[in-house]
Design a protein around this motif. Structure first.
Motif, short mmCIF file in Angstrom:
data_model
loop_
_atom_site.label_atom_id
_atom_site.label_comp_id
_atom_site.label_asym_id
_atom_site.label_seq_id
_atom_site.Cartn_x
_atom_site.Cartn_y
_atom_site.Cartn_z
N HIS A 171 0.82 -1.21 0.00
CA HIS A 171 0.00 0.00 0.00
C HIS A 171 0.86 1.26 0.00
O HIS A 171 0.49 2.27 -0.60
CB HIS A 171 -0.96 0.01 1.20
N GLN A 189 2.25 2.00 -3.63
CA GLN A 189 1.32 2.71 -4.51
C GLN A 189 1.30 4.20 -4.20
O GLN A 189 1.32 5.04 -5.10
CB GLN A 189 -0.09 2.15 -4.34
N CYS A 190 1.27 4.51 -2.91
CA CYS A 190 1.19 5.92 -2.51
C CYS A 190 2.45 6.67 -2.89
O CYS A 190 2.39 7.81 -3.36
CB CYS A 190 0.95 6.02 -1.00
N TYR A 214 2.64 7.21 -6.74
CA TYR A 214 1.72 8.26 -7.20
C TYR A 214 2.39 9.63 -7.15
O TYR A 214 2.08 10.52 -7.94
CB TYR A 214 0.46 8.25 -6.34
N TRP A 226 -4.54 10.80 -2.44
CA TRP A 226 -4.47 9.34 -2.27
C TRP A 226 -5.87 8.76 -2.06
O TRP A 226 -6.22 7.72 -2.63
CB TRP A 226 -3.62 9.01 -1.04
N GLU A 231 -7.85 8.54 -5.23
CA GLU A 231 -7.38 7.49 -6.13
C GLU A 231 -7.55 6.09 -5.55
O GLU A 231 -7.08 5.11 -6.12
CB GLU A 231 -5.90 7.73 -6.47
N ASP A 232 -8.20 6.01 -4.38
CA ASP A 232 -8.49 4.71 -3.74
C ASP A 232 -7.21 3.96 -3.41
O ASP A 232 -7.13 2.73 -3.58
CB ASP A 232 -9.40 3.87 -4.64
N LEU A 233 -6.21 4.68 -2.91
CA LEU A 233 -4.93 4.06 -2.55
C LEU A 233 -4.84 3.73 -1.06
O LEU A 233 -3.81 3.22 -0.62
CB LEU A 233 -3.77 5.00 -2.94
N SER A 255 6.90 4.48 -11.90
CA SER A 255 5.58 4.75 -12.48
C SER A 255 5.58 4.64 -13.99
O SER A 255 4.54 4.35 -14.60
CB SER A 255 5.10 6.15 -12.07
#
Length: 936
Positions: A124, A127-128, A131, A150, A153-155, A206
């Motif tokens: 998790h 991902q953050c 981004y 965040w 973006e559903d992170l 990314s």
């Protein structure tokens, strides 16, 4: 600089690139060496071991890991932060034995230690962090800003128990800080940045999913792109975003504030361009248009963005939101801060059941729509404006239906609360998450009921977790019982403003955590007495023991201040007393921490200043009877004047950097002030006919305003004055000012000159083209006798020239020599007197020009030939040209992207979009604004 005889100037450049070091041709190159193993170990250990508790087994492994960091401090910090959470020695050995340390270098130049730190992040956090590649290098971001992105973006993982998504996001953020992925900004303690190498890592990971417009290469845009950031530029044309349109599944469209200060303050985007974006990117979750302040309409098509969770329109001129916004059921964050033209919200806002953050600070809403209480997911509601009508708009009691409110809340127009029980139903006592509360009645509200207002305020008692409280325009005669209660042990800031019918102060000395106290506009208070300090329990708790800033302001009846003896205000750093004309008594004397004193407009105050030894800032204005016996040896800022005051015989301390003179204060003659960097003179001494600049050799800024007798800036005879540090010169409303020092101003660092209202000035400083090599901005206003520029013309690096109401100078415009100024990008010329038949002449304007702003009430025609060579022209503003009937038949350069017409009635009629006879001749220009409204 050599002409000025400037001292040797040395410039230090830091770079990671050997090529850069070679290109700048330095005198010498110094290669920073890596940290020694021991230095690297100490840095690593600081981050790896909590509270400095070393474990011998881990130390043995840790020192081997440090050797692999090769003396690089960022690598040591990152790996140390990663290992802090690893308790098992086997995990440390896994890190030591990882194959990543042995990977060969590649084009990405990503340090193995940073890759390793990333690889060991939980999924998790990966991902953050990735981004964040949407941010350019050195971009400053806040924790709150990033957590909301965040979340959109559903992170963020779903919280367990009673936790919130925001709390989860803050935990993620703090963990990335602890691992050195983020670091606090040096410029703003509330902001953070990523180290360049971590930024490179995020971008590398990314890949093609994140793109930074105008930073990354446009050929890297692919259909896979999901996140786009951009810097709004002054001149946006449709092509700016066209290349990104192939990424139909874009999720983030994020405008970022440019780190560089742009001279162009207003960013434009057309309504057509916005509509194209909304129709193209239908999968958006994040949409930010906040920096395009001239947006006044949001198209209905925004309602098609069914996945939108974050909408930022801060600072725009938007007049209203379309009703379609109320159909964005997934919307979590709606930012409408400082939208100065927005007065109401859509009536169906209550349908946004997933809305968590609504920021309307600084937006002049007349009321709130009904059913705000249905937004039960709201975590932050910055303001609630109570509607005037009883049966329209939100009632204050709807706040009681919002149990999760936290952060700051301003409840305004409280005079519209007619029932005390409505205030009681707000249940502020139960809102533990609120940290800042403003309770505000309308200033000057009529037909008030003093008892009613007191009863309402009594019911608005907040939870004791509150940190900041403001009570504004309360017209009750008594304070609520809870104000000043010692149970508010967390309150650090309190403001009472315009409580005009209260005749005393509440017992605030019991607020033991209070650091800032501001009391303003209490028109009936005549005495600050012992009640102010608390309930009398001073033996155990000294009153105001934590107070650092105290302000009394605009208290017309205040006469006496009871001075509490016995160590009150032990931590007070700043004391301000402003606009208290009847105050006569003394001031507290035992203030060991005091560093700032400001006393203005207190003509009856008879006092000696507290011990000055620690003072850094002192301001005394219009307070003749305040004794100034000596100045602190540490004083850095002094503002004195408006009264018949004089400086102590010892003169000014050598630490002084800022000096402001207002009125008749006399400086000791024939003295030098080598430390003063900023000099501000307003309504200067009657004897100040000439300012001897040699007395202030280190000045960075000079501002002189409203000095009727000032005739010149002078330098000692037979000397070429060297003002190496001077960067800004302002002379405004000095009607007798006529001259600069003979031989000119030698100011090699001067970037800005502003001269206005100097009615007798006939010429500027000599030799500007050589003596002012850094001059970028020249502003000349209302100098009717100014005839020409100095011999040799203007400095070659000039970027902006503004000439307003300088009629004689304008008549000789063909002598200005602008064609040779290849850096000149912006010109503003406004001439309100005399005839101007045609403008501009063919050879007048430089080809480098990007923006032209003109205002000539008597102008009859624009000369098309004077525009044809301006192939870089982006923006043309035509203002107050009452007699101008048409635009040039030849048209404008193809580069023009913004045409702004204001108060030109004949042009408006001919070129308006609807029924304008010649609209088609300008319709190709991307952005056309007529009378402040974008019509394209």
């Amino acid at each position: 600089m050599l002409r000025c005889g400037a001292k040797e100037i040395k410039i230090i450049i830091t770079t990671r690139s050997e090529n850069v070091a070679t290109i700048v041709q330095p005198i010498s190159i110094h290669h920073l060496m890596q940290l020694s193993d021991e230095e690297c170990w100490l840095l690593f250990a600081k981050h790896a071991f909590k509270n400095g508790e070393l474990n011998l087994d881990k130390e043995l492994v840790g020192r081997k890991i440090v050797c692999k960091c090769k003396g690089l401090p960022l690598a040591a910090k990152a790996v140390g932060g990663m290992l802090q959470s690893k308790q098992d020695l086997r995990e440390w050995n896994h890190i030591l034995e990882s194959d990543i340390w042995d990977l060969p270098g590649d084009e990405s130049s990503i340090l193995p230690a940073l890759r390793l730190s990333y690889n060991y992040l939980p999924s998790h956090l990966k991902q953050c962090f990735t981004y964040c590649s949407i941010f350019p290098k050195d971009y400053e971001f806040s924790k709150e800003e990033l957590v909301l992105l965040w979340m959109a973006e559903d992170l963020l993982l779903k919280p367990k128990g009673n936790g919130s998504m925001e709390e989860i996001g803050e935990q993620y953020f703090d963990e990335l800080i602890s691992r050195s992925f983020f670091q606090r900004s040096n410029n703003d303690e509330l902001c953070f940045i990523m180290h360049d190498l971590f930024n490179d890592l995020a971008k590398f990971i990314s890949g093609e999913f994140c793109f930074r417009l105008e930073i990354d290469n446009s050929h890297e845009i692919t259909k896979k792109m999901r996140h786009l950031s951009y810097f709004p530029t002054k001149f946006v044309v449709p092509k700016k975003f066209k290349e990104s349109y192939q990424a139909k599944n874009l999720r983030t469209f994020l405008g970022l504030k440019s780190p560089s200060t742009s001279n162009f303050r207003i960013n434009f985007i057309s309504t057509m361009e916005i509509n194209d974006l909304l129709c193209t990117f239908k999968c958006l979750r994040v949409l930010s248009l906040s920096l395009y302040i001239l947006i006044n309409v949001l198209p209905d098509s925004v309602g098609n963005l069914k996945h939108l969770r974050y909408l930022n329109l801060n600072g725009t001129f938007i007049k209203g939101l379309p009703d379609s916004v109320c159909g964005l059921y997934n919307l979590q964050t709606l930012l409408l801060r400082n939208c100065c033209s927005l007065v109401e919200l859509p009536t169906n806002m209550g349908r946004l059941v997933n809305l968590r953050h609504l920021d309307i600070r600084g937006t002049p809403l007349k009321g709130m729509p009904m059913h705000i209480g249905k937004l039960r997911s709201l975590q932050n509601l910055s303001a609630l404006c109570v509607g005037k009508e009883k049966h329209s708009g939100s009632s204050i009691k709807e706040l009681g239906e919002l149990p999760h409110l936290s952060g700051s809340l301003c409840i305004s127009n409280l005079e519209n609360v007619y029932q005390t029980r409505d205030a009681k139903e707000v249940n502020l006592k139960d809102k533990k998450g609120l940290s800042e509360l403003k309770l505000k009645w309308g200033s000057g509200h009529e037909n008030y009921d003093s008892e009613q207002e007191r009863d309402v305020l009594e019911q608005l008692c907040p939870h004791t977790n509150l940190k900041s409280l403001s009570i504004i325009s309360y017209y009750g005669a008594e304070y609520p019982s809870w104000l000043g209660a010692c149970s508010f042990s967390n309150m650090v800031s309190l403001k009472l403003d315009d409580c005009r019918y209260c005749s005393s102060l509440p017992p605030l000395g019991q607020l033991l955590a209070l650091k800032e106290l501001s009391i303003e506009g209490l028109g009936r208070v005549s005495c600050v007495d012992s009640e102010f300090y608390g309930d009398g329990s001073w033996a155990t708790n000294k009153p105001f023991k934590s107070l650092e800033k105290l302000t009394f302001k605009w208290m017309p009846e205040w006469k006496e201040w009871f001075i509490f003896e016995g160590g009150v205000f032990p931590m007070l750093r700043e004391l301000r007393i402003i606009g208290c004309p009847k105050l006569t008594g003394n001031l507290p004397s035992l203030l060991p921490s005091l560093s700032v004193i400001e006393i203005r407009y207190c003509p009856q105050l008879v006092a000696s200043l507290p011990s000055p030894s620690a003072l850094h800032e002192l301001a005394l204005m219009n307070c003749d009877k305040v004794a100034l016996k000596e100045l602190s040896p540490k004083l850095q800022s002094l503002a004195v004047g408006g009264c018949h005051a004089s400086l102590p015989e010892g003169g000014l301390p050598t630490t002084l950097k800022t000096l402001q003179i207002n009125g008749v204060l006399q400086l000791p003659g024939s003295r030098h002030y080598p430390s003063v960097e900023s000099l501000n003179i307003e309504r200067g001494p009657g004897s100040l006919w000439s300012l001897p600049l040699e007395f202030f050799p280190k000045l960075k800024s000079i501002e002189i305003r409203y000095s009727d007798n000032l005739e010149s800036l002078s330098a000692s005879d037979n000397s070429l004055l060297d003002l190496t540090s001077l960067t800004k010169l302002t002379i405004h409303s000095c009607p007798n000012f006529v001259s600069f020092p003979s031989g000119g101003l030698c100011a090699p660092s001067l970037t800005q000159i502003s001269i206005a209202g100097c009615k007798k000035l006939k010429s500027l400083a000599e030799g500007m083209h050589t003596l002012l090599p850094s001059l970028l901005y020249l502003n000349l206003w209302d100098c009717p006798e100014l005839e020409s520029f100095p011999e040799g013309g203007l400095p070659s690096n000039l970027q902006m020239l503004e000439i307003v109401s300088c009629e004689k100078l304008f008549l000789r415009r063909m002598e200005w020599g602008l064609q040779s100024l290849h850096s000149l990008r912006e010109i503003i010329i406004r001439c309100y007197g005399g005839e101007v038949g045609s403008f501009p002449e063919e050879a007048l304007l430089p080809p480098s020009l990007i923006r032209l702003d003109i205002s000539f009430p008597h102008l009859t025609s624009l000369n098309g030939k004077g525009f044809q060579h301006l192939t870089l022209l982006k923006q043309l503003e035509i203002l107050n040209c009452d007699n101008l009937q048409r635009l040039p038949a030849e048209g404008f350069p193809a580069s023009l992207s913004i045409l702004d017409i204001y108060k030109c009635p004949l042009l408006k009629k001919r070129y308006r979009r609807k029924n304008g006879k010649e609209w088609r001749k300008i319709s190709h220009i991307p952005i056309i604004r007529i009378d402040r409204e974008v019509v394209t």
